[in-house]
Design an enzyme around this catalytic site. Sequence first.
Site: not given
Length: 112
Positions: A96, A98, A93, A6, A45
């Site tokens: 958010h 990705h 890890t 973020c 998010h």
Amino acid sequence: MDCLFCKISRGELPSIKVYEDDTVYAFKDINPIAPVHILIIPKEHISKLEDITPENSGVISHIFEVAAKLAKDMGLENGFRVVSNCGEDAGQTVFHIHFHLLAGRKLGWECQ
Ligand code: AMP
Ligand code: ZN
């Protein structure tokens, strides 16, 4: 919220930006595992793939449009891979969501 990606997408932490629009941000992975290793994230998010819902899935399909555009712009004629690790066993890890865009070498399929 104290979320690394973020903060990166808001420009509060440094990154090497490769693409940005109203809803999506893409930047170079800090620890690349291939000559091309870009992370594409929604600015909104969403923690992980299993949190995708009918309400937030629009940005996810847009991420794949962005991946296709980046691949075209970078001339990745030999191919590329888009992958999202979800949860502990997959090795996620950063929580958010990705999408790794990987290219530039022959990519193996077997996971260690
Ligand atoms: P994953 O293991 O699928 O959650 O992927 C997280 C990815 O984020 C890894 O490939 C890391 O190298 C990358 N990463 C972590 N911190 C940063 C950062 N500050 N800038 C760019 N990439 C990062
Ligand atoms: Zn976040």
